[in-house]
Scaffold this motif. Structure first.
Motif, PDB file in Angstrom:
ATOM      1  N   GLU A 114       0.836  -1.205   0.000  1.00 26.84           N
ATOM      2  CA  GLU A 114       0.000   0.000   0.000  1.00 26.84           C
ATOM      3  C   GLU A 114       0.872   1.256   0.000  1.00 26.84           C
ATOM      4  OE1 GLU A 114      -3.604  -1.426  -0.659  1.00 26.84           O
ATOM      5  OE2 GLU A 114      -3.306   0.679  -0.207  1.00 26.84           O
ATOM      6  N   ARG A 115       1.926   1.213   0.783  1.00 25.82           N
ATOM      7  CA  ARG A 115       2.850   2.375   0.825  1.00 25.82           C
ATOM      8  C   ARG A 115       3.501   2.582  -0.539  1.00 25.82           C
ATOM      9  NH1 ARG A 115       5.763   1.257   6.662  1.00 25.82           N
ATOM     10  NH2 ARG A 115       4.099   2.112   7.947  1.00 25.82           N
ATOM     11  N   ASN A 116       3.966   1.477  -1.127  1.00 24.49           N
ATOM     12  CA  ASN A 116       4.602   1.576  -2.446  1.00 24.49           C
ATOM     13  C   ASN A 116       3.611   2.114  -3.480  1.00 24.49           C
ATOM     14  OD1 ASN A 116       6.946   0.597  -1.364  1.00 24.49           O
ATOM     15  ND2 ASN A 116       6.670  -1.494  -2.102  1.00 24.49           N
ATOM     16  N   LEU A 117       2.377   1.596  -3.448  1.00 17.91           N
ATOM     17  CA  LEU A 117       1.346   2.059  -4.369  1.00 17.91           C
ATOM     18  C   LEU A 117       1.081   3.547  -4.172  1.00 17.91           C
ATOM     19  CD1 LEU A 117      -0.808   1.403  -6.512  1.00 17.91           C
ATOM     20  CD2 LEU A 117      -2.371   0.865  -4.644  1.00 17.91           C
ATOM     21  N   ALA A 118       0.961   3.965  -2.924  1.00 19.74           N
ATOM     22  CA  ALA A 118       0.707   5.369  -2.623  1.00 19.74           C
ATOM     23  C   ALA A 118       1.875   6.237  -3.092  1.00 19.74           C
ATOM     24  CB  ALA A 118       0.469   5.563  -1.127  1.00 19.74           C
ATOM     25  N   ALA A 119       3.098   5.753  -2.869  1.00 19.43           N
ATOM     26  CA  ALA A 119       4.277   6.521  -3.284  1.00 19.43           C
ATOM     27  C   ALA A 119       4.318   6.637  -4.814  1.00 19.43           C
ATOM     28  CB  ALA A 119       5.549   5.862  -2.766  1.00 19.43           C
ATOM     29  N   ARG A 120       4.048   5.533  -5.524  1.00 21.64           N
ATOM     30  CA  ARG A 120       4.044   5.580  -6.995  1.00 21.64           C
ATOM     31  C   ARG A 120       2.967   6.548  -7.484  1.00 21.64           C
ATOM     32  NH1 ARG A 120       4.873  -0.078  -6.710  1.00 21.64           N
ATOM     33  NH2 ARG A 120       2.654  -0.458  -6.976  1.00 21.64           N
ATOM     34  N   HIS A 121       1.784   6.443  -6.874  1.00 19.63           N
ATOM     35  CA  HIS A 121       0.694   7.309  -7.281  1.00 19.63           C
ATOM     36  C   HIS A 121       1.034   8.775  -6.995  1.00 19.63           C
ATOM     37  CE1 HIS A 121      -3.327   7.870  -8.749  1.00 19.63           C
ATOM     38  NE2 HIS A 121      -3.618   8.637  -7.712  1.00 19.63           N
ATOM     39  N   ARG A 128       4.030  10.111  -6.820  1.00 23.82           N
ATOM     40  CA  ARG A 128       5.032  10.558  -7.802  1.00 23.82           C
ATOM     41  C   ARG A 128       4.372  10.832  -9.156  1.00 23.82           C
ATOM     42  NH1 ARG A 128       8.122   6.552  -5.136  1.00 23.82           N
ATOM     43  NH2 ARG A 128       7.659   5.029  -6.763  1.00 23.82           N
ATOM     44  N   LYS A 129       3.446   9.948  -9.543  1.00 16.51           N
ATOM     45  CA  LYS A 129       2.738  10.123 -10.811  1.00 16.51           C
ATOM     46  C   LYS A 129       1.945  11.431 -10.787  1.00 16.51           C
ATOM     47  CE  LYS A 129      -0.774   7.966 -13.702  1.00 16.51           C
ATOM     48  NZ  LYS A 129      -1.787   6.931 -13.748  1.00 16.51           N
ATOM     49  N   MET A 130       1.249  11.653  -9.672  1.00 11.83           N
ATOM     50  CA  MET A 130       0.455  12.877  -9.546  1.00 11.83           C
ATOM     51  C   MET A 130       1.354  14.120  -9.583  1.00 11.83           C
ATOM     52  SD  MET A 130      -2.612  11.907  -9.404  1.00 11.83           S
ATOM     53  CE  MET A 130      -2.487  10.283 -10.097  1.00 11.83           C
ATOM     54  N   GLU A 131       2.486  14.031  -8.898  1.00 12.39           N
ATOM     55  CA  GLU A 131       3.427  15.165  -8.904  1.00 12.39           C
ATOM     56  C   GLU A 131       3.954  15.426 -10.320  1.00 12.39           C
ATOM     57  OE1 GLU A 131       5.025  14.507  -4.321  1.00 12.39           O
ATOM     58  OE2 GLU A 131       6.325  14.004  -6.004  1.00 12.39           O
ATOM     59  N   ALA A 132       4.262  14.325 -11.032  1.00  8.01           N
ATOM     60  CA  ALA A 132       4.762  14.472 -12.396  1.00  8.01           C
ATOM     61  C   ALA A 132       3.675  15.069 -13.297  1.00  8.01           C
ATOM     62  CB  ALA A 132       5.217  13.119 -12.948  1.00  8.01           C
ATOM     63  N   GLU A 133       2.450  14.608 -13.171  1.00 13.44           N
ATOM     64  CA  GLU A 133       1.358  15.148 -13.973  1.00 13.44           C
ATOM     65  C   GLU A 133       1.110  16.621 -13.637  1.00 13.44           C
ATOM     66  OE1 GLU A 133      -1.131  10.963 -14.387  1.00 13.44           O
ATOM     67  OE2 GLU A 133      -2.177  12.759 -13.741  1.00 13.44           O
ATOM     68  N   THR A 134       1.185  16.942 -12.360  1.00 10.32           N
ATOM     69  CA  THR A 134       0.998  18.333 -11.934  1.00 10.32           C
ATOM     70  C   THR A 134       2.090  19.213 -12.540  1.00 10.32           C
ATOM     71  OG1 THR A 134      -0.013  17.605  -9.888  1.00 10.32           O
ATOM     72  CG2 THR A 134       0.801  19.853  -9.948  1.00 10.32           C
ATOM     73  N   LYS A 135       3.331  18.722 -12.489  1.00  4.82           N
ATOM     74  CA  LYS A 135       4.445  19.486 -13.059  1.00  4.82           C
ATOM     75  C   LYS A 135       4.251  19.666 -14.567  1.00  4.82           C
ATOM     76  CE  LYS A 135       9.502  19.564 -13.285  1.00  4.82           C
ATOM     77  NZ  LYS A 135       9.523  20.216 -14.551  1.00  4.82           N
TER      78      LYS A 135
END
Length: 171
Positions: free
Chosen positions: A141-148, A150-157
């Motif tokens: 769950e932690r890994n999934l949350a971290a990946r998500h 990072r993905k959200m941060e990348a999309e936001t950027k």
């Protein structure tokens, strides 16, 4: 107007991504709460099992004590049989019956001891497996949350970069 529309769309996307990140954070907290509850339940079960084991051990000790008393009585009865020639046959039958009962009781107690030992091993193994499963689940769950995240941060950027490019292009 185009810039405002694009900015509104980007803001909506950012809000959606932030909402998803908040949802993932909430799911992670729920998972951690469930883990805490499971660990509390496991500790309670282990405490109950220990209390049962303690009771069983006390019962075994009590039975061993009674068994010793029975064996002492059997020896005394055997001595009486030797001194009472007239009742030798009937007394010997009683002693044989008593000895068989004592042997059966001893075997039963030994079987109960072995069962308790096996149950302890099973409980320890079960606890270990549960802890490993829970730990793995939390890590996933932690890994999934971290990946998500990072993905959200990348999309936001990316969205911000696109907005800046579009703003520069409109100027």
């Amino acid at each position: 107007q185009k810039l405002d529309v694009l900015a509104q769309e980007k803001d909506k996307q950012i809000q959606r991504l932030e909402g998803e990140a908040a949802d993932l954070t909430e799911r992670l907290q729920k998972g951690q709460d469930a883990l805490s509850t499971a660990q509390s339940d496991i500790q309670r079960i282990l405490s109950e099992k220990k209390a049962q084991d303690d009771e069983a051990s006390a019962a075994i000790l009590d039975r061993d004590s009674k068994l010793k008393e029975y064996m002492e009585k059997a020896e005394s009865a055997r001595e009486e049989i030797e001194s009472l020639q007239a009742t030798v046959k009937s007394s010997r039958r009683s002693v044989v019956t008593l000895a068989a009962s004592l042997e059966a009781a001893t075997q039963k107690l030994e079987a109960q001891k072995a069962t308790i030992k096996r149950e302890r091993v099973v409980m320890k193994n079960t606890l270990k497996q549960v802890n490993e499963t829970v730990t793995e689940t939390i890590q996933k769950e932690r890994n999934l949350a971290a990946r998500h995240r990072r993905k959200m941060e990348a999309e936001t950027k990316e969205l911000r970069d696109e907005m800046e490019k579009e703003v520069k292009g409109l100027k």
